[in-house]
Design a protein around this motif. Structure first.
Motif, PDB file in Angstrom:
ATOM      1  N   LEU A 180      91.691  65.104 -55.785  1.00  0.00           N
ATOM      2  CA  LEU A 180      90.870  66.239 -55.101  1.00  0.00           C
ATOM      3  C   LEU A 180      89.385  66.124 -55.787  1.00  0.00           C
ATOM      4  O   LEU A 180      88.431  66.404 -55.444  1.00  0.00           O
ATOM      5  CB  LEU A 180      91.474  67.405 -55.219  1.00  0.00           C
ATOM      6  CG  LEU A 180      92.634  67.624 -54.388  1.00  0.00           C
ATOM      7  CD1 LEU A 180      93.325  69.063 -54.884  1.00  0.00           C
ATOM      8  CD2 LEU A 180      92.278  67.717 -52.853  1.00  0.00           C
ATOM      9  N   MET A 181      89.487  65.803 -57.277  1.00  0.00           N
ATOM     10  CA  MET A 181      88.163  66.082 -58.123  1.00  0.00           C
ATOM     11  C   MET A 181      87.533  64.821 -57.612  1.00  0.00           C
ATOM     12  O   MET A 181      86.240  64.864 -57.467  1.00  0.00           O
ATOM     13  CB  MET A 181      88.583  66.090 -59.554  1.00  0.00           C
ATOM     14  CG  MET A 181      89.189  67.304 -60.001  1.00  0.00           C
ATOM     15  SD  MET A 181      88.256  68.790 -59.893  1.00  0.00           S
ATOM     16  CE  MET A 181      86.841  68.170 -61.155  1.00  0.00           C
ATOM     17  N   ALA A 182      88.195  63.525 -57.575  1.00  0.00           N
ATOM     18  CA  ALA A 182      87.170  62.381 -57.324  1.00  0.00           C
ATOM     19  C   ALA A 182      86.538  62.166 -56.033  1.00  0.00           C
ATOM     20  O   ALA A 182      85.629  61.521 -55.924  1.00  0.00           O
ATOM     21  CB  ALA A 182      88.116  61.036 -57.814  1.00  0.00           C
ATOM     22  N   ASN A 183      87.272  62.788 -55.205  1.00  0.00           N
ATOM     23  CA  ASN A 183      86.721  62.787 -53.646  1.00  0.00           C
ATOM     24  C   ASN A 183      86.097  64.134 -53.126  1.00  0.00           C
ATOM     25  O   ASN A 183      85.751  64.127 -51.788  1.00  0.00           O
ATOM     26  CB  ASN A 183      88.008  62.489 -52.569  1.00  0.00           C
ATOM     27  CG  ASN A 183      88.542  60.944 -53.115  1.00  0.00           C
ATOM     28  OD1 ASN A 183      87.841  60.100 -52.286  1.00  0.00           O
ATOM     29  ND2 ASN A 183      89.517  60.726 -53.851  1.00  0.00           N
ATOM     30  N   ALA A 184      85.724  64.997 -54.115  1.00  0.00           N
ATOM     31  CA  ALA A 184      85.474  66.325 -53.540  1.00  0.00           C
ATOM     32  C   ALA A 184      83.572  66.050 -53.149  1.00  0.00           C
ATOM     33  O   ALA A 184      83.455  66.596 -52.026  1.00  0.00           O
ATOM     34  CB  ALA A 184      85.269  67.251 -54.831  1.00  0.00           C
ATOM     35  N   GLU A 185      83.083  65.114 -53.656  1.00  0.00           N
ATOM     36  CA  GLU A 185      81.649  65.038 -53.377  1.00  0.00           C
ATOM     37  C   GLU A 185      81.508  64.523 -51.834  1.00  0.00           C
ATOM     38  O   GLU A 185      80.514  65.039 -51.362  1.00  0.00           O
ATOM     39  CB  GLU A 185      81.000  63.721 -54.286  1.00  0.00           C
ATOM     40  CG  GLU A 185      79.584  63.866 -54.129  1.00  0.00           C
ATOM     41  CD  GLU A 185      78.931  62.758 -55.222  1.00  0.00           C
ATOM     42  OE1 GLU A 185      78.255  61.638 -54.831  1.00  0.00           O
ATOM     43  OE2 GLU A 185      79.403  62.817 -56.228  1.00  0.00           O
ATOM     44  N   GLY A 186      82.130  63.565 -51.478  1.00  0.00           N
ATOM     45  CA  GLY A 186      82.315  63.211 -50.189  1.00  0.00           C
ATOM     46  C   GLY A 186      82.956  64.008 -49.070  1.00  0.00           C
ATOM     47  O   GLY A 186      82.943  63.753 -47.892  1.00  0.00           O
ATOM     48  N   ASN A 187      83.584  65.297 -49.552  1.00  0.00           N
ATOM     49  CA  ASN A 187      84.320  66.090 -48.584  1.00  0.00           C
ATOM     50  C   ASN A 187      83.626  67.442 -48.628  1.00  0.00           C
ATOM     51  O   ASN A 187      84.525  68.469 -48.572  1.00  0.00           O
ATOM     52  CB  ASN A 187      85.656  65.984 -48.885  1.00  0.00           C
ATOM     53  CG  ASN A 187      86.423  64.484 -48.452  1.00  0.00           C
ATOM     54  OD1 ASN A 187      86.518  64.567 -47.286  1.00  0.00           O
ATOM     55  ND2 ASN A 187      86.628  63.874 -49.474  1.00  0.00           N
ATOM     56  N   SER A 188      82.594  67.680 -48.970  1.00  0.00           N
ATOM     57  CA  SER A 188      81.958  68.980 -49.065  1.00  0.00           C
ATOM     58  C   SER A 188      81.997  70.038 -47.955  1.00  0.00           C
ATOM     59  O   SER A 188      82.091  71.105 -48.143  1.00  0.00           O
ATOM     60  CB  SER A 188      80.374  68.977 -49.531  1.00  0.00           C
ATOM     61  OG  SER A 188      79.639  68.152 -48.415  1.00  0.00           O
ATOM     62  N   LYS A 189      82.225  69.448 -46.857  1.00  0.00           N
ATOM     63  CA  LYS A 189      82.479  70.444 -45.581  1.00  0.00           C
ATOM     64  C   LYS A 189      83.946  71.058 -45.455  1.00  0.00           C
ATOM     65  O   LYS A 189      83.665  72.176 -44.879  1.00  0.00           O
ATOM     66  CB  LYS A 189      82.466  69.473 -44.012  1.00  0.00           C
ATOM     67  CG  LYS A 189      83.770  68.486 -44.144  1.00  0.00           C
ATOM     68  CD  LYS A 189      83.606  67.732 -43.013  1.00  0.00           C
ATOM     69  CE  LYS A 189      84.562  66.521 -42.821  1.00  0.00           C
ATOM     70  NZ  LYS A 189      84.454  65.580 -41.718  1.00  0.00           N
ATOM     71  N   TYR A 190      84.681  70.704 -46.623  1.00  0.00           N
ATOM     72  CA  TYR A 190      85.822  71.614 -46.733  1.00  0.00           C
ATOM     73  C   TYR A 190      85.639  72.631 -47.797  1.00  0.00           C
ATOM     74  O   TYR A 190      86.663  73.212 -48.257  1.00  0.00           O
ATOM     75  CB  TYR A 190      87.042  70.562 -47.048  1.00  0.00           C
ATOM     76  CG  TYR A 190      87.275  69.490 -45.914  1.00  0.00           C
ATOM     77  CD1 TYR A 190      87.370  69.923 -44.493  1.00  0.00           C
ATOM     78  CD2 TYR A 190      87.314  68.207 -46.009  1.00  0.00           C
ATOM     79  CE1 TYR A 190      87.648  69.154 -43.506  1.00  0.00           C
ATOM     80  CE2 TYR A 190      87.467  67.266 -45.268  1.00  0.00           C
ATOM     81  CZ  TYR A 190      87.679  67.709 -43.889  1.00  0.00           C
ATOM     82  OH  TYR A 190      88.122  66.710 -42.929  1.00  0.00           O
TER      83      TYR A 190
END
Length: 195
Positions: free
Chosen positions: A172-182
């Motif tokens: 979740l932390m590593a991929n947060a930047e690319g999933n800001s819409k959530y």
């Protein structure tokens, strides 16, 4: 979301939680790094079921690996050890000839942001520490789904499965930047800090 609602109404959620755990997957695209640090120059042995790797850490904190290399390469910059994909399921036992500390770092492959795992282990000279990657996600057919993992981790945290949530945090932390819409920060702040 149904699990959260059932729990609020006081209904049994164990069957739902059991089903949820069958949807776990191991995320790809995350680089894992082993950090070993000492106040003195030291030589360490890193043992796993694949064999032993020997690393020397200088006073300048740079690492050197002896060959043959079983599970590691030197990470960019020369201060850390990158864990090879074939060894991400291994448990590493580290032993050094001087007092030392170890921990794991991780990052998304195409990102420059490096995250530090929450646990650091220390040992005196000739003592040992153990490091093991614990990284999971939720998804269908063993393919990670970011939004689904956010909701599933929150449901687990809200229904008393706090220990189980830790293994989802790196993904979740590593991929947060690319999933800001959530709005991942809203979920992560609650999961990590509990408020």
């Amino acid at each position: 979301q149904a699990m959260i609602a059932l729990n609020k109404r006081g209904e049994d959620i164990y069957e739902s939680a059991d089903w949820l755990f069958t949807q776990k997957a191991i995320p790809s695209g995350i680089i894992w790094i082993l950090q070993i640090d000492s106040d003195e120059a030291t030589t360490c042995t890193i043992s796993s079921s694949k064999g032993d790797d020997t690393v020397t850490i200088g006073l300048n904190k740079k690492v050197e690996l002896s060959s043959p290399r079983k599970c590691f390469t030197i990470y960019t910059g020369g201060y850390w050890l990158e864990i090879s994909d074939s060894c991400k399921q291994e448990t590493f036992t580290i032993k050094c000839d001087k007092s030392f500390i170890t921990n794991l770092l991780y990052k998304k492959q195409d990102s420059t942001t490096i995250f530090v795992s929450e646990e650091t282990h220390m040992a005196s000279a000739d003592g040992t520490t153990t490091e093991e990657i614990s990284s999971l996600c939720f998804g269908k057919n063993r393919v990670c789904d970011y939004e689904g993992t956010l909701w599933a981790a929150l449901a687990l945290a809200l229904t008393g499965y706090n220990e189980d949530v830790r293994s989802f945090t790196p993904y979740l932390m590593a991929n947060a930047e690319g999933n800001s819409k959530y709005l991942p920060e809203a979920f992560l702040d609650y999961l990590l800090t509990r408020y």
